[in-house]
Scaffold this motif. Structure first.
Motif, mmCIF file in Angstrom:
data_model
loop_
_atom_site.group_PDB
_atom_site.id
_atom_site.type_symbol
_atom_site.label_atom_id
_atom_site.label_comp_id
_atom_site.label_asym_id
_atom_site.label_seq_id
_atom_site.Cartn_x
_atom_site.Cartn_y
_atom_site.Cartn_z
ATOM 1 N N ASP A 282 -3.804 4.893 -15.291
ATOM 2 C CA ASP A 282 -3.106 5.662 -16.323
ATOM 3 C C ASP A 282 -4.127 6.095 -17.368
ATOM 4 N N GLY A 283 -4.039 5.589 -18.600
ATOM 5 C CA GLY A 283 -4.987 5.968 -19.638
ATOM 6 C C GLY A 283 -6.275 5.170 -19.561
ATOM 7 N N PHE A 284 -7.295 5.617 -20.298
ATOM 8 C CA PHE A 284 -8.581 4.916 -20.266
ATOM 9 C C PHE A 284 -9.387 5.283 -21.507
ATOM 10 N N ALA A 285 -10.469 4.527 -21.713
ATOM 11 C CA ALA A 285 -11.355 4.777 -22.851
ATOM 12 C C ALA A 285 -12.764 4.326 -22.494
ATOM 13 N N PHE A 286 -13.752 5.066 -22.996
ATOM 14 C CA PHE A 286 -15.151 4.693 -22.821
ATOM 15 C C PHE A 286 -15.582 3.742 -23.937
ATOM 16 N N GLY A 287 -16.319 2.702 -23.555
ATOM 17 C CA GLY A 287 -16.960 1.840 -24.533
ATOM 18 C C GLY A 287 -18.344 2.364 -24.868
ATOM 19 N N ARG A 288 -18.878 1.879 -25.977
ATOM 20 C CA ARG A 288 -20.232 2.281 -26.364
ATOM 21 C C ARG A 288 -21.248 1.848 -25.319
ATOM 22 N N SER A 289 -20.894 0.811 -24.545
ATOM 23 C CA SER A 289 -21.751 0.311 -23.473
ATOM 24 C C SER A 289 -21.865 1.303 -22.318
ATOM 25 N N GLY A 290 -20.976 2.286 -22.275
ATOM 26 C CA GLY A 290 -20.911 3.205 -21.136
ATOM 27 C C GLY A 290 -19.864 2.811 -20.123
ATOM 28 N N LYS A 291 -19.288 1.610 -20.281
ATOM 29 C CA LYS A 291 -18.237 1.173 -19.372
ATOM 30 C C LYS A 291 -16.944 1.938 -19.643
ATOM 31 N N LEU A 292 -16.147 2.085 -18.596
ATOM 32 C CA LEU A 292 -14.873 2.773 -18.695
ATOM 33 C C LEU A 292 -13.763 1.751 -18.463
ATOM 34 N N TYR A 293 -12.848 1.654 -19.435
ATOM 35 C CA TYR A 293 -11.748 0.686 -19.384
ATOM 36 C C TYR A 293 -10.481 1.446 -18.980
ATOM 37 N N VAL A 294 -9.961 1.150 -17.776
ATOM 38 C CA VAL A 294 -8.869 1.919 -17.179
ATOM 39 C C VAL A 294 -7.624 1.044 -17.064
#
Length: 375
Positions: A282-294
């Motif tokens: 569904d939704g997601f966001a990028f962390g400053r680390s470059g990881k993507l949280y989905v």
């Protein structure tokens, strides 16, 4: 995200769709009951419970010391109260204020999906009825204005006249505005989950234009929700989107990326990660680390992708958690606490006790979203 399909679907059809989705996602949960390698359980706490009226929260945006949460994003809202945005403090879980949407026809289906914030701190929200709304803080309240027109209802391309704008879907469905992201120039990109289309509003709003379309963004199955979440990558070179239930195989969802240019070609669409077995990204966001949280609404988990698109870990509920993950819809970062905020949509369960924003420490902060200064 699941919204009203407006006048084109009857209440009986809506009920059938919801029941079908429940079967699909319940089966998916059984298929993927075992945690992924590197999964992390426990540590999920309650940031804030959201009111049952209107319930079914979906959108979230953090701006300074405020956290905005929007809803309802569900079927069956005709005859119920107005859509709302709840305002919390980042350092306090207490509800600070409530923004009530004005002008909805409450006897018809109405919903509010995702939200964004601009440079001056004005809040933008996607309404199925009213289009793109803007809320400006004034004293202890907020002033509402229309910013962008509602998304157009496109015919399916198979039935469209030559040269007519159309939707690359196998059958005709109404527009369902879902998620929104700004670029640095002030363009607002909006996903349309039922029309396999990403629309774009110019700085200053007005009528949306088609920015990108592809059959790969079309949804399938009992709940034909295709393209869903949207964010710009940290380098601002690509627009990332999620597809919840793909047309070719509704048990498969995916993360794609598209070059951030004025007129991308369909051939530019690139697969980043695929989720099998009805996990329903569904939704997601990028962390400053470059990881993507989905968020994975089908398996009640958060999938953490590394910069190469591989899954590095998962965040899942523990029996010790006060509120379990329940169809999580969207995420945002509370940088002051280095925590991830998770909107519990609780769509299929309908359990009002699970309407909430949860928090989990991730040792990461947000890749800053674009917050342009708009007219």
């Amino acid at each position: 995200m699941l919204h009203s399909v407006l006048s084109k679907l009857s209440r009986s059809n809506v009920k059938s769709l919801a029941q079908g989705a429940l079967v699909l996602l319940s089966a998916a949960s059984a298929l993927i009951a075992a945690p992924a390698e590197g999964s992390r359980r426990g540590g999920i706490q309650t940031f804030a419970r959201t009111p049952a009226n209107p319930g079914f929260p979906e959108g979230i945006a953090v701006d300074g010391n405020r956290v905005y949460v929007s809803g309802p994003a569900t079927f069956g809202t005709a005859g119920k109260g107005p859509s709302k945005i709840f305002v919390y403090g980042t350092n306090s879980e207490d509800l600070k204020s409530t923004i009530t949407v004005a002008g909805e026809a409450l006897d018809a289906e109405h919903a509010l999906s995702c939200i964004a914030v601009d440079g001056p701190g004005r809040v933008y929200a996607l309404s199925t009825q009213l289009g793109l709304l803007r809320f400006t803080r004034a004293g202890h309240g907020y002033v509402q204005q229309s910013y962008g027109a509602p998304l157009p209802d496109l015919p399916a391309c198979a039935a469209a006249a030559p040269g007519e704008a159309c939707s690359p879907t196998p059958f005709d469905l109404p527009p369902i505005p879902n998620d929104i992201a700004f670029d640095e120039d002030g363009y607002a990109y909006v996903t349309d989950s039922f029309q396999a289309t990403i629309f774009r509003y110019a700085p200053g709003g007005g009528a949306p234009e088609i920015w990108f379309q592809s059959e790969a963004l079309a949804g399938g199955g009992p709940q034909p929700f295709g393209v869903n979440g949207i964010r710009l990558d940290p380098l601002r070179e690509h627009v990332y989107v999620s597809v919840t239930f793909s047309l070719a195989d509704p048990s498969v969802g995916a993360i794609y990326r598209i070059p951030l240019v004025d007129a991308p070609d369909e051939a530019d669409l690139e697969l980043v990660h695929e989720y099998a077995g009805g996990q329903a990204p569904d939704g997601f966001a990028f962390g400053r680390s470059g990881k993507l949280y989905v968020t994975l609404a089908g398996t009640n988990a958060i999938s953490v992708l590394d910069e190469d698109g591989g899954e590095a870990s998962r965040i899942e509920s523990s029996p010790c958690d006060e509120i379990p993950l329940d169809a999580p819809a969207n995420v945002a970062f509370n940088d002051a606490k280095s925590t991830l905020l998770i909107v519990n949509h609780a769509l299929l369960s309908g359990n009002a006790d699970n309407f909430a924003v949860l928090k989990v420490p991730v040792g990461d902060r947000a890749d800053p979203l674009e917050k342009p200064w708009l007219p």
